[in-house]
Scaffold this motif. Structure first.
Motif, PDB file in Angstrom:
ATOM      1  N   TRP A  47      16.202 -12.478   3.558  1.00 53.86           N
ATOM      2  CA  TRP A  47      16.648 -11.524   4.012  1.00 53.86           C
ATOM      3  C   TRP A  47      16.340 -10.371   3.158  1.00 53.86           C
ATOM      4  N   ALA A  48      16.530 -10.805   2.124  1.00 58.70           N
ATOM      5  CA  ALA A  48      17.300  -9.663   1.044  1.00 58.70           C
ATOM      6  C   ALA A  48      15.730  -8.698   0.472  1.00 58.70           C
ATOM      7  N   VAL A  49      14.451  -9.694   0.395  1.00 60.21           N
ATOM      8  CA  VAL A  49      13.518  -9.428   0.344  1.00 60.21           C
ATOM      9  C   VAL A  49      12.575  -8.823   0.803  1.00 60.21           C
ATOM     10  N   VAL A  50      13.148  -9.062   2.639  1.00 61.22           N
ATOM     11  CA  VAL A  50      11.857  -7.985   3.559  1.00 61.22           C
ATOM     12  C   VAL A  50      13.395  -7.846   4.625  1.00 61.22           C
ATOM     13  N   PRO A  51      14.222  -7.255   4.770  1.00 65.01           N
ATOM     14  CA  PRO A  51      15.018  -6.981   6.220  1.00 65.01           C
ATOM     15  C   PRO A  51      15.103  -7.326   7.209  1.00 65.01           C
ATOM     16  N   ARG A  52      15.787  -7.564   7.971  1.00 67.42           N
ATOM     17  CA  ARG A  52      15.289  -8.059   9.258  1.00 67.42           C
ATOM     18  C   ARG A  52      15.510  -6.222  10.075  1.00 67.42           C
ATOM     19  N   VAL A 135      24.768   6.907   4.230  1.00 70.14           N
ATOM     20  CA  VAL A 135      24.009   5.999   4.723  1.00 70.14           C
ATOM     21  C   VAL A 135      24.612   4.507   5.416  1.00 70.14           C
ATOM     22  N   LYS A 136      26.061   4.044   5.082  1.00 71.44           N
ATOM     23  CA  LYS A 136      26.171   3.415   6.326  1.00 71.44           C
ATOM     24  C   LYS A 136      26.217   3.995   8.138  1.00 71.44           C
ATOM     25  N   ARG A 137      26.376   5.688   8.601  1.00 74.83           N
ATOM     26  CA  ARG A 137      26.881   5.672   9.256  1.00 74.83           C
ATOM     27  C   ARG A 137      24.860   5.711  10.281  1.00 74.83           C
ATOM     28  N   ILE A 138      23.938   5.653   9.752  1.00 72.37           N
ATOM     29  CA  ILE A 138      22.839   5.628  10.220  1.00 72.37           C
ATOM     30  C   ILE A 138      22.271   3.884   9.763  1.00 72.37           C
ATOM     31  N   ALA A 139      22.894   3.278   8.533  1.00 78.86           N
ATOM     32  CA  ALA A 139      22.678   2.140   9.112  1.00 78.86           C
ATOM     33  C   ALA A 139      23.213   1.550  10.577  1.00 78.86           C
ATOM     34  N   ALA A 140      24.558   1.497  10.976  1.00 80.44           N
ATOM     35  CA  ALA A 140      25.621   1.192  12.163  1.00 80.44           C
ATOM     36  C   ALA A 140      25.143   2.002  13.184  1.00 80.44           C
ATOM     37  N   ALA A 141      24.024   2.911  13.327  1.00 77.56           N
ATOM     38  CA  ALA A 141      23.423   3.971  14.203  1.00 77.56           C
ATOM     39  C   ALA A 141      22.043   2.795  14.688  1.00 77.56           C
ATOM     40  N   GLY A 142      21.402   1.722  14.267  1.00 69.37           N
ATOM     41  CA  GLY A 142      20.698   1.257  14.634  1.00 69.37           C
ATOM     42  C   GLY A 142      19.211   1.657  13.574  1.00 69.37           C
ATOM     43  N   HIS A 143      19.287   2.539  12.827  1.00 70.61           N
ATOM     44  CA  HIS A 143      18.163   2.855  12.489  1.00 70.61           C
ATOM     45  C   HIS A 143      17.960   2.456  11.132  1.00 70.61           C
ATOM     46  N   GLY A 144      16.400   2.695  10.639  1.00 71.72           N
ATOM     47  CA  GLY A 144      15.898   1.695   9.560  1.00 71.72           C
ATOM     48  C   GLY A 144      16.119   3.350   8.453  1.00 71.72           C
ATOM     49  N   LEU A 145      16.003   2.155   7.031  1.00 72.76           N
ATOM     50  CA  LEU A 145      16.383   3.373   5.810  1.00 72.76           C
ATOM     51  C   LEU A 145      15.601   3.124   5.134  1.00 72.76           C
ATOM     52  N   LEU A 174      21.380   2.284  -3.036  1.00 71.47           N
ATOM     53  CA  LEU A 174      21.232   2.499  -0.850  1.00 71.47           C
ATOM     54  C   LEU A 174      21.439   0.925  -0.735  1.00 71.47           C
ATOM     55  N   ARG A 175      21.194   0.332  -1.632  1.00 75.25           N
ATOM     56  CA  ARG A 175      22.204  -1.042  -1.130  1.00 75.25           C
ATOM     57  C   ARG A 175      24.233  -1.115  -1.304  1.00 75.25           C
ATOM     58  N   ALA A 176      23.871  -0.349  -3.208  1.00 76.70           N
ATOM     59  CA  ALA A 176      25.029  -0.319  -2.238  1.00 76.70           C
ATOM     60  C   ALA A 176      25.699   0.327  -2.112  1.00 76.70           C
TER      61      ALA A 176
END
Length: 311
Positions: A47-52, A135-145, A174-176
């Motif tokens: 999943w580090a290569v292709v995120p779920r 970045v965290k807000r977008i991820a927490a909202a369920g959207h893709g980055l 982005l990961r950091a």
């Protein structure tokens, strides 16, 4: 990219069968635990290569995602600048770029949440370094980055090594910043300037190039002669099965308003009124997404489309 893993076999004891038998009986539970640990490690690397893709039921919308992203779905996107999803279904993907600032983010995320619509945000690494909370807000909202390079340069002015550094640095930023499982294997070229060689370079790093059918040009602002009506009109003029819309979450220096944030409610309402569904762009990564006819399976692939101005 293919990764191979293996387990080293145990060594036979020099003392003979008796010692070997005891060594197999006593640590059986330990061996089982180690096998579970290895399996978990393989899953994490995969999943580090292709995120779920994330399931968004908690946010009120649940795109038809398969349980996992697959290599076939990603490879189908390679070798092309991708500007429209190949499908006859009345679906559209909504995307936002962010390189300047987050001036329109609150309104954009609020509108997407209220209407239960997914989106993909293409961020520069520099933006992620300056706005890790976004970045965290977008991820927490369920959207893709997605990856939009590190510093948004003209790629044609860089060497191949320089272009690779831009892509890798953005990915690391982005990961950091906490992108986590929201991070996609999608890359969008700065200024949407692509070339076959540069697309191959990006593909070689494990990213599919995802461009757009049209840009609303809301980023130009009133200072550049753009209006909310104009942004809405550009989005709807390009509406067709599989369209990918590009908007922007911020504004350049010296601009006072985020026209795309103001236009978004009208755009989403019109998309629905015209019988279209906003889908999560990450569905193109899954072979099992929209199973059935050839046209439905075509949602896994994205086709080239003529370049439309945008940044």
């Amino acid at each position: 990219m293919s990764l191979r893993y293996g387990l080293k076999g145990g060594h036979r004891s020099a003392d003979g069968d008796g010692m070997e038998t005891r060594s197999l009986v006593v640590p059986r539970r330990l061996v089982f635990r180690r096998l579970l640990g290895v399996a978990a490690g393989l899953f994490a690397v995969r999943w580090a290569v292709v995120p779920r893709p994330l399931t968004m039921a908690a946010k009120g919308f649940s795109p038809r995602l398969a349980a996992t992203a697959d290599d076939e779905g990603l490879r189908a996107l390679f070798g092309s600048e991708n500007r429209v999803i190949r499908t006859r279904k009345r679906v559209v993907a909504v995307t936002f770029n962010a390189a300047w600032n987050d001036a329109g983010l609150d309104r954009i995320l609020g509108e997407l949440s209220q209407r239960c619509k997914p989106a993909t945000f293409f961020l520069t690494g520099d933006f992620a370094d300056r706005y890790p909370q976004v970045v965290k807000r977008i991820a927490a909202a369920g959207h893709g980055l997605g990856n939009h390079s590190y510093s948004h340069p003209y790629f044609k002015d860089l060497t191949a090594a320089g272009r690779r550094r831009e892509v890798r640095a953005a990915d690391q930023a982005l990961r950091a910043a906490g992108a986590g499982e929201a991070l996609t294997p999608f890359f969008r070229f700065p200024y949407s300037e692509t070339s076959p060689d540069q697309i191959r370079e990006v593909n070689g790093l494990g990213f599919a190039d995802i461009e757009f059918t049209t840009d609303t040009n809301g980023w130009m602002g009133a200072e550049g002669g753009m209006t909310v009506d104009g942004a809405v009109r550009r989005a709807l003029d390009a509406l067709r099965p599989g369209a990918i819309l590009q908007m922007h979450a911020g504004v350049p220096d010296g601009h006072s308003e985020v026209i795309d944030a103001q236009a978004l409610p009208r755009i989403l309402a019109a998309i629905t009124a015209r019988g279209y569904t906003v889908i999560d762009l990450r569905t193109v990564l899954t072979s099992a997404a929209y199973p059935g006819s050839t046209a439905e399976r075509g949602l896994r692939a994205i086709a080239p489309y003529p370049v439309v101005e945008g940044s």
